[in-house]
Design a protein around this motif. Sequence first.
Motif, short mmCIF file in Angstrom:
data_model
loop_
_atom_site.label_atom_id
_atom_site.label_comp_id
_atom_site.label_asym_id
_atom_site.label_seq_id
_atom_site.Cartn_x
_atom_site.Cartn_y
_atom_site.Cartn_z
N UNK A 172 69.81 24.23 -60.30
CA UNK A 172 69.50 25.77 -60.21
C UNK A 172 69.18 27.07 -59.32
N UNK A 173 69.05 27.97 -59.04
CA UNK A 173 69.51 28.95 -57.32
C UNK A 173 68.06 30.01 -57.91
N UNK A 174 67.31 29.47 -57.41
CA UNK A 174 66.31 30.83 -57.26
C UNK A 174 65.22 30.58 -58.46
N UNK A 175 65.39 29.74 -58.73
CA UNK A 175 63.85 28.89 -60.24
C UNK A 175 65.54 29.62 -61.86
N UNK A 176 66.45 29.76 -61.86
CA UNK A 176 67.48 30.74 -62.54
C UNK A 176 68.53 29.28 -62.57
N UNK A 177 69.20 29.01 -64.14
CA UNK A 177 70.02 27.72 -64.18
C UNK A 177 71.31 28.48 -64.09
N UNK A 178 71.92 27.74 -63.36
CA UNK A 178 73.45 28.04 -62.16
C UNK A 178 74.27 27.63 -64.10
N UNK A 179 75.24 29.04 -64.12
CA UNK A 179 76.29 28.63 -65.06
C UNK A 179 77.07 27.04 -64.57
N UNK A 180 77.21 26.44 -65.97
CA UNK A 180 78.10 25.14 -65.79
C UNK A 180 77.14 23.59 -65.30
N UNK A 181 76.25 24.04 -64.50
CA UNK A 181 75.01 22.97 -63.76
C UNK A 181 74.13 22.21 -64.70
N UNK A 182 74.31 22.10 -65.65
CA UNK A 182 73.57 21.43 -66.48
C UNK A 182 74.43 19.65 -67.05
N UNK A 215 68.02 19.37 -52.12
CA UNK A 215 68.71 21.11 -52.08
C UNK A 215 70.12 20.11 -51.90
N UNK A 216 71.25 20.80 -52.62
CA UNK A 216 72.34 20.32 -51.87
C UNK A 216 73.54 21.64 -52.30
N UNK A 217 74.90 21.95 -52.05
CA UNK A 217 75.73 22.65 -51.77
C UNK A 217 77.00 22.38 -53.33
N UNK A 218 77.04 22.89 -53.99
CA UNK A 218 77.70 22.83 -55.49
C UNK A 218 78.67 21.95 -54.91
N UNK A 219 79.87 21.69 -55.37
CA UNK A 219 81.36 21.25 -55.24
C UNK A 219 82.52 21.61 -56.40
N UNK A 220 81.76 22.03 -57.37
CA UNK A 220 82.54 22.00 -58.38
C UNK A 220 82.32 22.89 -59.79
N UNK A 221 83.37 23.55 -60.28
CA UNK A 221 82.28 24.61 -61.06
C UNK A 221 82.46 26.39 -60.94
N UNK A 222 82.25 27.01 -61.56
CA UNK A 222 82.21 28.09 -61.20
C UNK A 222 81.35 29.02 -60.22
N UNK A 223 79.87 28.00 -60.52
CA UNK A 223 79.22 27.81 -58.53
C UNK A 223 79.66 27.35 -57.57
N UNK A 224 81.48 26.83 -56.80
CA UNK A 224 81.06 26.07 -56.16
C UNK A 224 80.89 26.44 -54.84
N UNK A 225 80.14 25.67 -53.76
CA UNK A 225 80.14 25.98 -52.58
C UNK A 225 78.95 27.18 -52.53
N UNK A 226 78.33 27.60 -53.69
CA UNK A 226 76.65 27.85 -53.11
C UNK A 226 75.79 26.32 -53.67
N UNK A 227 74.72 27.50 -52.96
CA UNK A 227 72.99 26.25 -52.88
C UNK A 227 73.09 26.04 -53.55
N UNK A 230 68.92 20.87 -56.93
CA UNK A 230 69.47 20.09 -58.21
C UNK A 230 68.48 18.94 -58.54
N UNK A 231 68.19 19.23 -60.15
CA UNK A 231 66.95 18.28 -60.37
C UNK A 231 67.20 16.99 -61.04
N UNK A 232 67.32 15.15 -60.42
CA UNK A 232 67.65 14.79 -61.26
C UNK A 232 66.49 13.87 -61.95
N UNK A 233 67.29 13.36 -62.93
CA UNK A 233 66.31 12.51 -63.99
C UNK A 233 66.61 11.44 -64.66
N UNK A 234 66.10 10.64 -64.06
CA UNK A 234 67.18 9.27 -64.82
C UNK A 234 66.73 8.96 -65.87
#
Length: 477
Positions: A172-182, A215-227, A230-234
């Motif tokens: 997410x970015x600013x609380x909004x889900x990023x396209x392709x980010x789920x 927090x990290x920089x995305x490396x793939x998908x439409x938002x690649x390069x954006x900070x 990242x929420x991970x649930x094991x």
Amino acid sequence: MPSTVEQLSPSRAKITVEVPFADLKPHLDKAYKEIAQQVQIPGFRPGHVPASIIDQRFGPGVALEQALNEALPDLYSSAVAEHELVPLTQPEIEVTKLEVGETVEFTAEMDVRPDFMIPAFDSVEVEVDAVESTEDELEEQVKILRERFATNTEVDRAAAEGDLVTFDLKATKDGELIEGGEAEGVTYRVGAGGMVEGMDEALTGMKAGETKTFTSTLVGGPAAGQEADIEVSVTKVQEQELPEVDDDFAQMVSEFDTAEEMYDDLRQNLVRMHRVDQANAARDKVLEAVIKQIDMELPANLLAAEVEARNSQVDQELAQAGMTLKQYLAESDENEETEEEFRATLAERAAESVKAQLVLDKIAEDHDVQIEQTDLTEHLFARARANRTSPEQEMQHMLEHDHTNDWMTEIRRSKALALVVGAAVVKDSEGNVVDLKGLQADGTLAAEAADADVDLDEVEADEVEADEVEADKVEAE
């Protein structure tokens, strides 16, 4: 049939052909006969309409045009053979004189192969890397086999390096889900790498049911390069137990009875694979060395078509991937930083390719290179190995997509290059002469081509599958 040729440039020619009208009579008679069969005129049976009536009804030019369309291809081919030209594009034909009953004159303008000299094959000398198969590389292959036959046991503890962790994630970015980010159900070996920066650190110490955000920089998908956040649930942690490398393991994963025999075979196959790689590098370097010694003007239309084809292919692949060229350049390892630089490099490669094709075609022609049935069979098997299909599927693809002539040309050029490589001086980086006289048209070595694919094929397939899994994870990020 008088004809003359005008060399407009080293790669462009214009043929002028003068044809006595009497030579057109057989074609003209045939044209009138065919027209008579097609038309219906009161008072005449089909096929029995006189030529004079056809001229009166439809004009004298109809039959003449049909006769010319039928006669010109053979007349053009005869003129090309007479002047020993090698056309590279379709001719632009124009009838320049038409005197009914006397003479017909036409011109044909086309790109032609320019004249150039091929250097002596044995004067070509190149250097390739020496074949080295390290023990580290061997152990990596064994590690892949061990992981393939590992036992994965679910554990109720915090994840550590080497564990397989299954998790869901959201970017997410600013609380909004990023396209392709789920993504859900992602499985990853902690410490394997290939994920976004910070993923290993986040997963280490997490247990099933826990959630963490970093927090990290995305490396793939439409938002690649954006900070992004990242929420991970094991959802699962598995401990991987690798089998010991002993005789039992060797018998389970190979045809050998002992681990020593398995190691020896893997080591030999690694050497074979490196030699094939070395042979392919030699082919590329020898061809590059040959074309560097040849100065020629490339046919403009042929080059333009090659450039357009390459640009179209890139655009199509980018469209299928849902990317722009700018995004691709930002994410790839290409040296070019701008679209203009990329297109310019693409044009340079197209020019090199066209030049190489012209050179190899001339070598094949000069040495009367012939294509045998075995050449096509080897080509189909090589494509099947590369595409992980069957030779029968490749044959069906060739026939369905009308690739026969293209593949035959490819085989002929490969055989021509094999001639050059076999005679050239190839040395490795340690100064040793590399014998490539057994080099086959597909770039493999005759005595080793089959063996090189056998025992490591499954290992390579596992590597490819693992790479695809990692790529899917990265894209999900």
